[in-house]
Design an enzyme around this catalytic site. Structure first.
Site, PDB file in Angstrom:
ATOM      1  N   CYS A 399       0.835  -1.198   0.000  1.00  0.00           N
ATOM      2  CA  CYS A 399       0.000   0.000   0.000  1.00  0.00           C
ATOM      3  C   CYS A 399       0.879   1.261   0.000  1.00  0.00           C
ATOM      4  O   CYS A 399       1.506   1.561  -1.009  1.00  0.00           O
ATOM      5  CB  CYS A 399      -0.963  -0.039   1.181  1.00  0.00           C
ATOM      6  SG  CYS A 399      -2.321   1.130   1.002  1.00  0.00           S
ATOM      7  N   HIS A 526      -3.661  -5.152   0.115  1.00  0.00           N
ATOM      8  CA  HIS A 526      -3.164  -5.653   1.409  1.00  0.00           C
ATOM      9  C   HIS A 526      -3.249  -7.179   1.426  1.00  0.00           C
ATOM     10  O   HIS A 526      -4.260  -7.733   1.873  1.00  0.00           O
ATOM     11  CB  HIS A 526      -4.002  -5.088   2.560  1.00  0.00           C
ATOM     12  CG  HIS A 526      -3.762  -3.643   2.827  1.00  0.00           C
ATOM     13  ND1 HIS A 526      -2.833  -3.197   3.740  1.00  0.00           N
ATOM     14  CD2 HIS A 526      -4.302  -2.533   2.288  1.00  0.00           C
ATOM     15  CE1 HIS A 526      -2.836  -1.869   3.756  1.00  0.00           C
ATOM     16  NE2 HIS A 526      -3.714  -1.439   2.881  1.00  0.00           N
ATOM     17  N   GLU A 528      -1.992  -9.290   3.314  1.00  0.00           N
ATOM     18  CA  GLU A 528      -1.979  -9.919   4.647  1.00  0.00           C
ATOM     19  C   GLU A 528      -3.380 -10.293   5.136  1.00  0.00           C
ATOM     20  O   GLU A 528      -3.534 -11.191   5.952  1.00  0.00           O
ATOM     21  CB  GLU A 528      -1.301  -9.005   5.676  1.00  0.00           C
ATOM     22  CG  GLU A 528      -1.984  -7.687   5.945  1.00  0.00           C
ATOM     23  CD  GLU A 528      -1.518  -6.552   5.049  1.00  0.00           C
ATOM     24  OE1 GLU A 528      -1.754  -5.382   5.408  1.00  0.00           O
ATOM     25  OE2 GLU A 528      -0.923  -6.825   3.991  1.00  0.00           O
TER      26      GLU A 528
END
Length: 591
Positions: A399, A526, A528
């Site tokens: 990001c 993102h 994750e």
């Protein structure tokens, strides 16, 4: 539908989220479909505008919901996909009731906390519990509800009252309460104290809820005498007092609860038909926790961010790194570096901090720059990116980390000294990162590009595409207001800085890679948020593989891990019926 309410006492942040997730995991391993709801008593509509220092990171869901990080725990433990309505806040409830009042739904009645707010809470829970959260679209059979904060707080009173009424509406067989409490152990005497637990249970009972299980959080295992004392004063059987002591890995918590007969108790208490076959899914958790204890090789990653004083600020990032480290059998060491300490201004003001930060950065095997907002520390992040690029250290920018990698390259390779993001310097002559057309600056909450979006790979020879199992596109979750300026793309690509992934329209730059570098990758999304213990996120796996020196071999083998790095076939899948073949990780498919 069976409802399990998890409440907490004595202190907040006691581990209710992990315990709620673990209870769900045990039930899921018995073949049940489980969903989860998190209730936060604060008045914010959602978690989107919080600083990470308030409640930890903001977790983003497929539908763009910005929610509490506990929903991340539920998704990872239970391998489910939740929606924004699985996170209920006081703000959402009051907003819905006030909207109804304005529409005239209450027909001239006085609108009150009881019954109107409490009814709205119960209706929300009943409706949301039925929403399928797995790919097979089956309606869940069990709903685990976690009530944030501690019992006795003024702000959580309407929720406690709602569940007091709710237990009678759904009948005793369909509702149970797990109360999580703290057993302090003062270092002066070393004995375990039960008084705080007695007090919090008394308060809970005074509000009309009787705990069926008391989960005691403590540093070391509970002594039997302490267990009996809690049983006597808190009006429960000794087997209803469960010890949840500190463990080396959170993957051990479901096993810890299972060993103490939690599954059997819930089966009897809620009258649930359970499968008696061996719980194959828990085998997988056992393998994971055993494996995390046995790791010998180390790998260190420098996490260069601005919220490094509080590890929950980057909860999903840390988990994604742990999943990847576990997949390649390395013990992870995260070096937290406050990016402001890497800046030259710190050298003048606090030289010790400056040199310590650079020492940490230079001794790490890989560098990770996660997302963030605001100008503080951005120059330090760019210094770290510059160092990783020149020293050929594995680097992943997520990001804001990707946007700063673009700024850094523009400044130091393209020679645009003032290149910057318009977020930090609105008047720059080289705006390499600009705000998006649909961003509405008047409103802060929920005005970003949020949720699951598709990224299409533009080339076949991208490292990240190979890590994704040579996928043509990936669907990942986004949370950003700014984007790389597409008009300046050609200047970068001429110098080997390639935008290998773009959105469906080809206007948004999603993935960057740098030629002639072992691993220099930036992603606008993102990754994750969709990492799972058994299916690590490919960008993070690439970073760990590169940091451990295993990436070239992994790519040559067609993205296969060596046999010693895979999980056995014995471990079950997270969905009750399907055999899991991807445990062998033939390719890290992105689902």
């Amino acid at each position: 539908m069976k409802y399990i309410l998890v409440t907490g006492g004595v202190i907040s942040g006691i581990g209710k989220g992990i315990i709620a997730s673990s209870v769900g995991t045990i039930l899921k391993s018995c073949g049940l479909h489980v969903t989860a709801i998190k209730i936060d008593p604060y008045i914010n509509i959602d978690a989107g505008t919080f600083s990470p220092y308030e409640h930890g990171e903001v977790f983003v869901l497929d539908d763009g919901g910005e929610v509490d990080l506990d929903l991340g725990n539920y998704e990872r433990f239970l391998d489910i996909r939740l929606t924004k309505d699985n996170n209920l806040t006081t703000g959402k409830i009051y907003q819905s009731v006030i909207n109804k009042e304005r529409r005239g739904d209450y027909l001239g009645k006085t609108v009150q906390v009881v019954p109107h707010i409490t009814d709205a809470i119960q209706e929300w829970v009943v409706k949301q519990a039925k929403v399928p959260v797995e790919d097979d679209g089956v309606e869940p059979e069990v709903c685990v509800i976690e009530l944030g904060g501690t019992v006795g707080d003024i702000e959580s009173m309407p929720f406690i009252e709602a569940f007091r009424q709710f237990q009678f509406k759904v009948k005793r067989d369909n509702f149970c309460n797990i109360h999580v409490s703290l057993i302090p152990q003062p270092s002066t005497t070393g004995e375990q104290k039960t008084k705080p637990t007695q007090n919090t249970v008394r308060e809970l009972r005074g509000l009309g809820l009787s705990p069926d299980l008391i989960m005691c959080r403590c540093a070391t295992a509970l002594e039997n005498s302490v267990k009996e004392k809690i049983s006597m004063f808190c009006h429960v059987e000794p087997e209803q007092v469960i010890c949840v002591h500190d463990v080396s890995s959170i993957y051990k918590v479901p096993l810890l609860l299972e060993q103490q007969g939690v599954c059997g108790f819930l089966t009897r208490r809620l009258n649930m038909p359970m499968e008696t076959r061996p719980r194959r899914m828990l085998t997988k958790w056992k393998e994971m926790s055993d494996r995390s204890d046995r790791l010998l090789e180390h790998c260190s990653i420098a996490l260069v961010g601005k919220y490094t004083k509080f590890s929950d600020s980057y909860a999903s990032v840390i988990k994604a790194l742990e999943h990847s480290a576990l997949a390649i059998s390395h013990k992870l060491e995260v070096k937290y570096i406050d990016s402001a300490n890497l800046e030259l201004s710190t050298l003048q003001e606090e030289p010790v901090k400056y040199h310590e930060a650079w020492q940490k950065l230079c001794s790490a095997d890989g560098v990770l720059v996660p997302g963030g907002f605001g100008v503080r520390g951005t120059e330090g992040k760019m210094n770290a990116i510059n160092w990783a690029r020149k020293q050929k250290k594995p680097f992943l920018g997520v990001c804001l980390g990707m946007q700063l990698a673009v700024c850094e390259f523009a400044r130091n390779t393209l020679g645009w000294a003032d290149a910057n993001s318009t977020e930090f310097d609105p008047d720059t002559k080289h705006p390499v990162v600009i705000d998006m057309p649909e961003h509405n600056p008047g409103q802060m909450g929920g005005t970003m590009r949020l949720g699951k979006r598709r990224t299409i790979f533009m080339t076949n020879n991208s490292v990240l595409r190979k890590l994704y199992g040579d996928a043509e596109y990936v669907d990942e979750r986004h949370r950003h207001r700014f984007e790389v300026n597409p008009e300046l793309k050609s200047h970068f690509e001429e110098r080997g800085f390639r935008f290998v992934g773009q959105d469906v329209e080809g206007e948004r730059m999603e993935v960057i890679e740098l030629d002639d570098h072992p691993y220099f990758v930036g992603v606008q999304y993102h990754p994750e948020f969709t990492s799972r213990p058994i299916k690590p996120s490919p960008p993070y796996l690439g970073l760990l593989l590169a940091a451990a020196g295993k990436l070239p071999g992994y790519l040559v083998k067609g993205c296969r891990l060596s046999p010693r790095d895979t999980y056995s076939d014995r471990s079950g899948s997270s969905s009750p019926d399907s055999e899991i073949s991807e445990l062998k990780m033939p390719s890290l498919s992105n689902e």
